[in-house]
Design an enzyme around this catalytic site. Structure first.
Site, mmCIF file in Angstrom:
data_model
loop_
_atom_site.group_PDB
_atom_site.id
_atom_site.type_symbol
_atom_site.label_atom_id
_atom_site.label_comp_id
_atom_site.label_asym_id
_atom_site.label_seq_id
_atom_site.Cartn_x
_atom_site.Cartn_y
_atom_site.Cartn_z
ATOM 1 N N GLY A 45 0.819 -1.219 0.000
ATOM 2 C CA GLY A 45 0.000 0.000 0.000
ATOM 3 C C GLY A 45 0.849 1.263 0.000
ATOM 4 C CB CYS A 46 3.756 2.248 2.045
ATOM 5 S SG CYS A 46 2.885 2.036 3.620
ATOM 6 C CB THR A 47 5.133 0.306 -2.827
ATOM 7 O OG1 THR A 47 6.062 -0.160 -1.843
ATOM 8 C CG2 THR A 47 5.821 0.389 -4.175
ATOM 9 N N GLY A 50 3.045 6.044 -2.732
ATOM 10 C CA GLY A 50 4.207 6.824 -3.148
ATOM 11 C C GLY A 50 4.309 6.929 -4.662
#
Length: 155
Positions: A45-47, A50
């Protein structure tokens, strides 16, 4: 520790960042600053989040908006994550949770059936004068960047 409140000037902060920098709120006077808090480098999710900010960077720049990602990961971890994903913005390392507490993003979350303290995915928009003008809490990665851009375009 003072907290950031909608409609109020955000207290200045200083944190280590990628590119061997220490960044503070004062560094961005005259520009809008978008702080996005995310749980952890190199997670799906964070990738995705970003990458979405990265892929729309020109639209943010055209709207006089600087993006900074914030998590509790070390600068060293951030450097690898930023390099691997080609992020054109800096990542702040908030290992002591200074900024996380200021923006109240540390929450108890369920992780594999266990209660853990972690960052709730959240984004904050600070205007050119350092005032917190909008916040997005419990962010959904898929539609988030579009929502932020729509808001910025209406200002």
């Amino acid at each position: 520790m003072t907290t950031a409140t909608l409609g109020q000037t955000v207290p200045d902060f200083q944190l280590p960042a990628t590119g061997d920098k220490t960044l503070s709120l004062a560094d961005f006077a005259g520009k809008k600053l978008l702080l996005y808090f995310y749980p952890k480098d190199n997670t799906p999710g964070c990738t995705q989040e970003g990458q979405a900010f990265r892929d729309h960077i020109q639209q943010f720049e055209a709207l006089n908006t600087v993006i900074l990602g914030v998590s509790r990961d070390s600068v060293k971890m951030h450097e690898g994550f930023k390099c691997k994903q080609g992020f054109p913005f800096d990542l702040l390392s908030d290992q002591e949770e200074q900024l996380c507490q200021m923006f109240d993003v540390i929450k108890m979350k369920n992780m594999y059936g266990k209660q853990v303290r972690g960052i709730e995915r959240s984004t904050f928009l600070i205007d050119e004068a350092g005032v917190l003008i909008h916040e997005w809490r419990k962010v959904k990665v898929k539609t988030h960047v579009e929502e932020v851009l729509q808001y910025l375009q209406q200002l």
